[in-house]
Design a protein around this motif. Structure first.
Motif, mmCIF file in Angstrom:
data_model
loop_
_atom_site.group_PDB
_atom_site.id
_atom_site.type_symbol
_atom_site.label_atom_id
_atom_site.label_comp_id
_atom_site.label_asym_id
_atom_site.label_seq_id
_atom_site.Cartn_x
_atom_site.Cartn_y
_atom_site.Cartn_z
ATOM 1 N N LEU A 15 -4.497 1.848 13.480
ATOM 2 C CA LEU A 15 -4.033 1.763 12.096
ATOM 3 C C LEU A 15 -2.661 2.408 11.922
ATOM 4 O O LEU A 15 -1.785 1.866 11.234
ATOM 5 C CB LEU A 15 -5.049 2.427 11.164
ATOM 6 C CG LEU A 15 -6.374 1.682 10.975
ATOM 7 C CD1 LEU A 15 -7.337 2.516 10.130
ATOM 8 C CD2 LEU A 15 -6.151 0.319 10.335
ATOM 9 N N VAL A 16 -2.467 3.562 12.562
ATOM 10 C CA VAL A 16 -1.160 4.227 12.501
ATOM 11 C C VAL A 16 -0.078 3.357 13.135
ATOM 12 O O VAL A 16 1.030 3.223 12.601
ATOM 13 C CB VAL A 16 -1.213 5.608 13.187
ATOM 14 C CG1 VAL A 16 0.188 6.202 13.313
ATOM 15 C CG2 VAL A 16 -2.114 6.555 12.417
ATOM 16 N N ILE A 19 0.782 0.523 10.756
ATOM 17 C CA ILE A 19 1.602 0.991 9.633
ATOM 18 C C ILE A 19 3.047 1.208 10.074
ATOM 19 O O ILE A 19 3.996 0.797 9.395
ATOM 20 C CB ILE A 19 1.011 2.287 9.050
ATOM 21 C CG1 ILE A 19 -0.333 1.990 8.365
ATOM 22 C CG2 ILE A 19 1.989 2.929 8.065
ATOM 23 C CD1 ILE A 19 -1.086 3.230 7.941
ATOM 24 N N LEU A 20 3.223 1.845 11.240
ATOM 25 C CA LEU A 20 4.574 2.088 11.750
ATOM 26 C C LEU A 20 5.296 0.784 12.051
ATOM 27 O O LEU A 20 6.495 0.647 11.776
ATOM 28 C CB LEU A 20 4.510 2.955 13.009
ATOM 29 C CG LEU A 20 4.141 4.423 12.803
ATOM 30 C CD1 LEU A 20 4.005 5.132 14.138
ATOM 31 C CD2 LEU A 20 5.177 5.128 11.929
ATOM 32 N N TYR A 22 4.759 -2.143 10.586
ATOM 33 C CA TYR A 22 5.106 -2.805 9.323
ATOM 34 C C TYR A 22 6.312 -2.128 8.679
ATOM 35 O O TYR A 22 7.214 -2.797 8.163
ATOM 36 C CB TYR A 22 3.912 -2.779 8.370
ATOM 37 C CG TYR A 22 4.089 -3.696 7.188
ATOM 38 C CD1 TYR A 22 3.670 -5.017 7.235
ATOM 39 C CD2 TYR A 22 4.699 -3.242 6.015
ATOM 40 C CE1 TYR A 22 3.850 -5.865 6.162
ATOM 41 C CE2 TYR A 22 4.882 -4.089 4.934
ATOM 42 C CZ TYR A 22 4.445 -5.397 5.013
ATOM 43 O OH TYR A 22 4.638 -6.239 3.942
ATOM 44 N N ILE A 23 6.362 -0.789 8.723
ATOM 45 C CA ILE A 23 7.513 -0.064 8.177
ATOM 46 C C ILE A 23 8.772 -0.410 8.960
ATOM 47 O O ILE A 23 9.855 -0.590 8.385
ATOM 48 C CB ILE A 23 7.255 1.458 8.202
ATOM 49 C CG1 ILE A 23 6.104 1.816 7.256
ATOM 50 C CG2 ILE A 23 8.506 2.229 7.813
ATOM 51 C CD1 ILE A 23 5.677 3.269 7.328
ATOM 52 N N PHE A 84 6.836 -3.519 -0.526
ATOM 53 C CA PHE A 84 5.630 -3.366 0.303
ATOM 54 C C PHE A 84 4.366 -3.545 -0.543
ATOM 55 O O PHE A 84 3.445 -4.268 -0.160
ATOM 56 C CB PHE A 84 5.639 -1.984 0.957
ATOM 57 C CG PHE A 84 4.338 -1.609 1.610
ATOM 58 C CD1 PHE A 84 3.981 -2.151 2.832
ATOM 59 C CD2 PHE A 84 3.463 -0.724 0.994
ATOM 60 C CE1 PHE A 84 2.777 -1.815 3.437
ATOM 61 C CE2 PHE A 84 2.257 -0.382 1.590
ATOM 62 C CZ PHE A 84 1.920 -0.934 2.814
ATOM 63 N N VAL A 88 1.504 -6.507 -0.303
ATOM 64 C CA VAL A 88 0.073 -6.255 -0.116
ATOM 65 C C VAL A 88 -0.737 -7.048 -1.137
ATOM 66 O O VAL A 88 -1.732 -7.694 -0.813
ATOM 67 C CB VAL A 88 -0.227 -4.748 -0.236
ATOM 68 C CG1 VAL A 88 -1.726 -4.503 -0.283
ATOM 69 C CG2 VAL A 88 0.384 -3.999 0.946
#
Length: 259
Positions: A15-16, A19-20, A22-23, A84, A88
């Motif tokens: 998950l981390v 997220i990284l 996508y950022i 963002f 979503v």
């Protein structure tokens, strides 16, 4: 005691990483990649100092900087954060989940209204394509385009094939700008769009295509382009082009993207 690595730890790391990633994509599209790399280096340094080396003084200073830095990042990247959150909410699976709570009758009415919105655009695009009349039509989805619409002349009219063709007629004062369609109405025309400076855009594509790419990178809008030089119809969405579309392909693509 050895560290026990379980399925929960794997999901946590996954998950981390997502997220990284996508950022990273968001920062790359907004040309803030160097800022993202700098923030990543700072976070790694902070974790190394406070967790591995356990330096109390330097670690406490970095802790304070992190606390203030979060607020600074929210202010600095408020547009990216808003994008963002919009993405979503606008995700296809999220929209499909929402549709589960809508009735079948509402679904039929939505399809009928969608067709009434799309067909005038498709027919106008085909006529302008045959006459090699340049056009740029931006269809708003979940992200509001009020600021872009404000750069042109407000119209607030029903979507009409003849009106679209007259606006982009070569002698019309509004033909050089973009038309904004919002909530199944022509909201404005003659609007100025952000121009993409992406080096991957083919050189044979002109300013209209770069403007279409620019708005597709900064919002979730769908941009329909008719080339003045070749008469070819293209679509820009999500930072990507679909070039040389037929009437059937244009209708199918718009139906898929706007449903």
């Amino acid at each position: 005691m050895l560290f026990e690595f379980g399925i929960k730890d794997f999901v946590d790391i996954l998950l981390v990483a997502m997220i990284l990633y996508y950022i990273y994509r968001l920062m790359r599209e907004s040309r803030s990649l160097n800022v993202f790399i700098g923030i990543l280096v700072f976070i790694i340094t902070w974790l190394f100092v406070s967790q591995v080396l356990e330096m109390r003084l330097l670690g406490s200073i970095l802790d304070k900087l992190v606390g203030v830095g979060v607020i600074a990042l929210i202010v600095l990247f408020q547009d990216e954060i808003r994008k963002f959150l919009y993405n979503v909410g606008a995700h296809r699976r999220m929209r499909a989940f929402v549709k589960l709570f809508s009735s079948k009758i509402d679904g039929e009415e939505t399809k009928r209204a969608l067709k009434e919105t799309i067909m005038p655009i498709v027919m106008a695009a085909m006529n302008m394509s045959r006459g090699k009349v340049g056009a740029l039509i931006v269809i708003e989805r979940t992200m509001p385009l009020d600021e872009v619409a404000g750069t042109g002349d407000l119209i607030d009219s029903n979507i009409n094939q003849r009106l679209i063709e007259n606006i982009f007629f070569k002698n019309s004062p509004l033909h050089d700008g973009a038309m904004i369609i919002s909530k199944k109405r022509i909201k404005a025309a003659g609007c100025i769009l952000p121009v993409s400076h992406d080096m991957d855009i083919p050189k044979e594509l002109g300013l209209r295509h770069r403007a279409a790419m620019g708005i597709s990178q900064e919002s979730d809008a769908v941009a329909v382009v008719v080339s003045e030089e070749t008469g070819c119809i293209s679509i820009a969405v999500g930072g990507h082009f679909r070039l040389r579309l037929s009437a059937e392909e244009l209708e199918s693509f718009l139906t898929k993207e706007l449903e």
